[in-house]
Design a protein around this motif. Structure first.
Motif, PDB file in Angstrom:
ATOM      1  N   ARG A  94      44.851  49.571  50.970  1.00  0.00           N
ATOM      2  CA  ARG A  94      43.767  48.628  51.265  1.00  0.00           C
ATOM      3  C   ARG A  94      43.497  48.615  52.768  1.00  0.00           C
ATOM      4  NH1 ARG A  94      44.869  43.390  53.316  1.00  0.00           N
ATOM      5  NH2 ARG A  94      47.096  42.894  53.416  1.00  0.00           N
ATOM      6  N   GLY A  99      40.908  42.481  50.911  1.00  0.00           N
ATOM      7  CA  GLY A  99      41.947  42.173  49.936  1.00  0.00           C
ATOM      8  C   GLY A  99      42.002  43.122  48.772  1.00  0.00           C
ATOM      9  N   GLU A 100      40.999  43.989  48.621  1.00  0.00           N
ATOM     10  CA  GLU A 100      40.957  44.843  47.438  1.00  0.00           C
ATOM     11  C   GLU A 100      41.952  45.981  47.544  1.00  0.00           C
ATOM     12  OE1 GLU A 100      37.152  46.502  46.568  1.00  0.00           O
ATOM     13  OE2 GLU A 100      37.859  47.547  44.769  1.00  0.00           O
TER      14      GLU A 100
ATOM     15  N   SER B  31      44.688  33.339  47.454  1.00  0.00           N
ATOM     16  CA  SER B  31      43.631  33.997  46.687  1.00  0.00           C
ATOM     17  C   SER B  31      44.226  34.557  45.411  1.00  0.00           C
ATOM     18  CB  SER B  31      42.962  35.106  47.487  1.00  0.00           C
ATOM     19  OG  SER B  31      43.867  36.152  47.745  1.00  0.00           O
ATOM     20  N   GLN B  33      43.304  37.476  42.307  1.00  0.00           N
ATOM     21  CA  GLN B  33      42.433  38.567  41.892  1.00  0.00           C
ATOM     22  C   GLN B  33      42.652  38.871  40.419  1.00  0.00           C
ATOM     23  OE1 GLN B  33      43.875  41.586  44.634  1.00  0.00           O
ATOM     24  NE2 GLN B  33      42.159  41.213  46.016  1.00  0.00           N
ATOM     25  N   TYR B  35      42.244  42.268  37.844  1.00  0.00           N
ATOM     26  CA  TYR B  35      42.040  43.712  37.732  1.00  0.00           C
ATOM     27  C   TYR B  35      41.976  44.084  36.254  1.00  0.00           C
ATOM     28  CZ  TYR B  35      43.408  44.320  42.666  1.00  0.00           C
ATOM     29  OH  TYR B  35      43.460  44.278  44.039  1.00  0.00           O
ATOM     30  N   LEU B  45      39.703  46.523  40.625  1.00  0.00           N
ATOM     31  CA  LEU B  45      39.404  45.119  40.910  1.00  0.00           C
ATOM     32  C   LEU B  45      38.126  44.659  40.210  1.00  0.00           C
ATOM     33  CD1 LEU B  45      40.139  42.577  42.608  1.00  0.00           C
ATOM     34  CD2 LEU B  45      38.548  43.452  44.350  1.00  0.00           C
ATOM     35  N   THR B  48      37.690  38.487  43.084  1.00  0.00           N
ATOM     36  CA  THR B  48      38.631  37.737  43.909  1.00  0.00           C
ATOM     37  C   THR B  48      38.126  36.304  44.006  1.00  0.00           C
ATOM     38  OG1 THR B  48      39.179  39.683  45.230  1.00  0.00           O
ATOM     39  CG2 THR B  48      39.742  37.540  46.156  1.00  0.00           C
ATOM     40  N   VAL B  50      39.012  32.515  45.902  1.00  0.00           N
ATOM     41  CA  VAL B  50      39.793  32.063  47.060  1.00  0.00           C
ATOM     42  C   VAL B  50      39.823  30.537  47.215  1.00  0.00           C
ATOM     43  CG1 VAL B  50      39.435  34.186  48.336  1.00  0.00           C
ATOM     44  CG2 VAL B  50      37.828  32.304  48.626  1.00  0.00           C
ATOM     45  N   CYS B  89      46.279  39.752  36.518  1.00  0.00           N
ATOM     46  CA  CYS B  89      45.962  38.880  37.641  1.00  0.00           C
ATOM     47  C   CYS B  89      46.926  39.212  38.775  1.00  0.00           C
ATOM     48  CB  CYS B  89      46.052  37.407  37.254  1.00  0.00           C
ATOM     49  SG  CYS B  89      47.681  36.826  36.745  1.00  0.00           S
ATOM     50  N   ARG B  92      47.948  36.352  46.056  1.00  0.00           N
ATOM     51  CA  ARG B  92      48.320  36.633  47.434  1.00  0.00           C
ATOM     52  C   ARG B  92      48.651  35.306  48.105  1.00  0.00           C
ATOM     53  NH1 ARG B  92      44.211  39.476  51.797  1.00  0.00           N
ATOM     54  NH2 ARG B  92      45.736  39.890  53.438  1.00  0.00           N
ATOM     55  N   PHE B  99      51.000  41.421  47.248  1.00  0.00           N
ATOM     56  CA  PHE B  99      50.205  40.979  46.109  1.00  0.00           C
ATOM     57  C   PHE B  99      51.132  40.934  44.901  1.00  0.00           C
ATOM     58  CE2 PHE B  99      45.793  41.313  47.663  1.00  0.00           C
ATOM     59  CZ  PHE B  99      46.035  41.904  48.886  1.00  0.00           C
TER      60      PHE B  99
END
Lengths: 112, 111
Positions: A94, A99-100, B31, B33, B35, B45, B48, B50, B89, B92, B99
């Motif tokens: 990344r 953040g991806e 945050s 995410q 996927y 992804l 996201t 936050v 999921c 972070r 992560f």
């Protein structure tokens, strides 16, 4: 548009053998990660790197070593493979501020 | 013990049905995410979130971040066979470098 490339994609080892998985990314990303994926356990972080020459331990680092000698490459080593290390290994990278996570296609390792 | 637990672990539904996948933790995340992973590939992804209470929509997918930022949900409306895959999921903490991924939900949508 290669993105994140992992080699090899498949490998069978005998207990006690050593091997190295290579991850290469062409996106100039600062951060790189190694995860293992096991059924019912999602992805678990092994080691990661925040830049060339740096490495840090993740959730399950025992039995693995890593090196980041070049920004684009992140190597995962198994010095003495054990059956418990049978898994699918994923590398991800990344950007510094983003953040991806971008993942490779995975490397399936079987230890007999 | 995984930091993030997902439920259900497996879900098999008929095309056109609705479903919700849950991602829960006792920890607070800065945050969260989501996927999706297809067989033989790495996760990709989807979204996201936050802010506590945040809701994001991606076509037929609706994602929500819990008010306390400890949990999240993914709701799919009128599921299609193309939605089949493993949903993960990932949280972070405090803009840190790690992560933490959930245990995963394997979804099969039957035509």
């Amino acid at each position: 548009n290669a993105g994140v490339t992992q080699t090899p994609k498949f490998r069978v080892l005998k207990t006690g053998q050593s091997m190295t998985l290579l991850c290469a990314q062409d996106m100039n990303h600062e951060y790189m990660y190694w995860y293992r994926q096991d059924p019912g356990m999602g992805l678990r972080l092994i080691h990661y790197s925040v830049g060339e020459g740096t490495t840090a331990k993740g959730e399950v680092p025992d039995g693995y070593n890593v090196s980041r000698l070049k920004k684009q490459n992140f190597l995962l080593g198994l010095e003495s493979a054990a059956p418990s290390q049978t898994s699918v290994y994923f590398c991800a990278s990344r950007e510094y501020r983003a953040g991806e996570l971008f993942f490779g296609e995975g490397s399936r390792l079987t230890v007999l | 013990t995984q930091l993030l637990e997902q439920s259900p672990q497996f879900l098999s539904i008929q095309e056109g049905e609705n479903l919700t996948v849950y991602c829960n933790s006792s920890s607070v995340f800065s945050s969260l995410q989501w996927y999706r992973q297809e067989p033989g590939e790495g996760p990709v992804l989807l979204v996201t979130v936050v802010t506590g209470g945040e809701v994001k929509k991606l076509k037929r997918l609706t994602f929500q971040f819990g008010d306390a930022r400890k949990d999240s949900s993914l709701h799919i409306t009128a599921a299609q066979p193309g939605d089949t895959g493993l949903y993960l999921c990932a949280g972070r903490k405090n803009t840190g470098n790690q992560f933490y991924f959930g245990t995963g939900t394997s979804l099969t949508v039957i035509p």
